[in-house]
Design a protein around this motif. Structure first.
Motif, PDB file in Angstrom:
ATOM      1  N   THR A 166      -4.576  -2.812   9.494  1.00  0.00           N
ATOM      2  CA  THR A 166      -3.145  -2.833   9.790  1.00  0.00           C
ATOM      3  C   THR A 166      -2.826  -1.953  11.008  1.00  0.00           C
ATOM      4  O   THR A 166      -3.130  -0.763  11.023  1.00  0.00           O
TER       5      THR A 166
ATOM      6  N   GLU B 260       8.994 -11.694  -1.259  1.00  0.00           N
ATOM      7  CA  GLU B 260       8.099 -12.274  -0.255  1.00  0.00           C
ATOM      8  C   GLU B 260       7.585 -13.653  -0.618  1.00  0.00           C
ATOM      9  O   GLU B 260       7.304 -14.444   0.274  1.00  0.00           O
TER      10      GLU B 260
ATOM     11  N   SER C 272       0.830  -1.199   0.000  1.00  0.00           N
ATOM     12  CA  SER C 272       0.000   0.000   0.000  1.00  0.00           C
ATOM     13  C   SER C 272       0.870   1.256   0.000  1.00  0.00           C
ATOM     14  O   SER C 272       0.547   2.259  -0.642  1.00  0.00           O
TER      15      SER C 272
END
Ligand code: F6R
Length: 357
Positions: free
Chosen positions: A107, A241, A58
């Motif tokens: 988050t 990742e 983001s």
């Protein structure tokens, strides 16, 4: 449900053209213009500066959003990692406006920053995929991503959705401020949905490249300038990742200031080239790493591509090129993970929603 798909990530990448079209539809007003609610526009118009706060993918979308807001709507924007912002608040202008970018809306790092912003009574907007999420409830305004549930840990369609909604916000502000338009946003986003479809239907070509160039590597680099640098940041995160290849992104011009020391015989370097005014400079950087033994790959927009050598993407508006380029890099990450026999959707040590600071 992932249906016939082997992985959620593949399904979610494939959904991107449909998500883009859904967003265009959701944000088209009765006059047929791309628009966000008037109260939101009115509030942002009063701000001297926008602060974008986010984490991970983001955060990378935030950089693209900054460029769009500054170039289309002429509003200065700063972008912050939520975990840094919360404990070291920068010197703010008198009238700030905050944008929280968060797929999940949950988050913890981003929420902590919003709590601080609310304590100071500053106006805020959360751009999220989840209606009714914590950050949506606690901000003054919400814009939804309309991307549908994102299950794979590696964010794909939420990233493209975030950039699209930021583009629509920037376009809406541009029009309200009476700034002349340099391109037709609605048309361009439609074109981009089609270009992404093309990239996805040629995904096996990307798989071949991954097999050839990334099969046994332990590290890799992404380089690019301006918009391509922001995409490089996201591309590197995606590759590391899920494939565990140690991948770094660099502003191409910064290589010679240190990083080039890492280039050895066979080090993969993937260059992204979209914009005319940086194309020759990035080409120059490719030559520099090649001369030191790097294995180079180029992903380029047609007008700046070398036919036969590069992965070629159809021409789109340069400012929106992250929307197409990133899809190639998502596929690179997907196949690198798949070919290593890893758990594509659930990489080790990671959770979909990070609810601890
Ligand atoms: C990477 C990824 C994470 C998230 C980050 C923020 O693929 O998914 O970097 O982007 O944890 O999550 P949200 O957007 O839910 O705040």
């Amino acid at each position: 449900e992932k249906g016939t798909y082997p992985h959620f990530m593949l399904k979610e990448m494939d959904e991107q053209p449909a998500v883009l079209r859904r967003i265009i539809k959701e944000y088209t007003n009765e006059a047929g213009e791309l628009a966000v609610p008037q109260e939101l526009i009115a509030e942002i118009k009063q701000a001297e500066r926008i602060y974008v706060v986010a984490c991970g993918t983001s955060y990378h979308a935030g950089w693209v959003g900054k460029e769009l807001l500054e170039s289309l709507a002429h509003i200065p924007v700063e972008v912050f990692l939520a975990s840094e912002f919360s404990y070291n608040q920068p010197l703010l202008v008198e009238k700030p406006f905050f944008i929280f970018l968060t797929q999940s809306g949950e988050t913890a790092d981003s929420r902590q920053a919003l709590v601080k912003v609310n304590e100071q009574n500053y106006p805020s907007l959360t751009i999220t995929n989840v209606k009714g999420s914590t950050l949506s409830r606690e901000a003054n305004h919400t814009l939804l991503l309309h991307a549908g549930p994102e299950i794979a840990v590696a964010s794909t369609k939420a990233y493209t959705a975030q950039m699209t909604v930021m583009a629509i916000l920037a376009e809406s502000l541009r029009r309200e401020k009476g700034i002349e338009k340099s391109f037709d946003m609605a048309h361009e986003l439609g074109v981009i949905a089609t270009v992404i479809e093309g990239i996805l239907s040629d995904k096996e070509d990307i798989h071949e490249i991954v097999k050839k160039e990334l099969a046994d590597t332990r590290n890799a680099f992404y380089i690019g300038r301006h918009m391509d640098y922001y995409v490089a940041m996201e591309a590197a995160l995606k590759l590391k990742e899920i494939s565990y290849i140690q991948t770094e992104s660099f502003a191409a011009g910064e290589l010679k200031h240190g990083t080039i020391a890492l280039i050895e015989e066979g080090t993969p370097v993937i260059a992204l080239i979209n914009e005319d005014n940086v194309a020759s400079h990035t080409r120059g950087n490719i030559q520099e790493v090649k001369a030191r033994g790097a294995r180079t790959m180029v992903v380029a927009m047609e007008k700046n591509a070398i036919e036969g050598d590069d992965v070629v993407i159809s021409n789109v508006e340069e400012m929106l090129s992250p929307l197409t380029t990133v899809v190639v890099t998502q596929l690179i990450a997907y196949y690198a993970s798949l070919d290593r026999g890893l758990d594509v959707d659930k990489p080790r040590n990671l959770a979909k929603s990070v609810t601890v600071e």
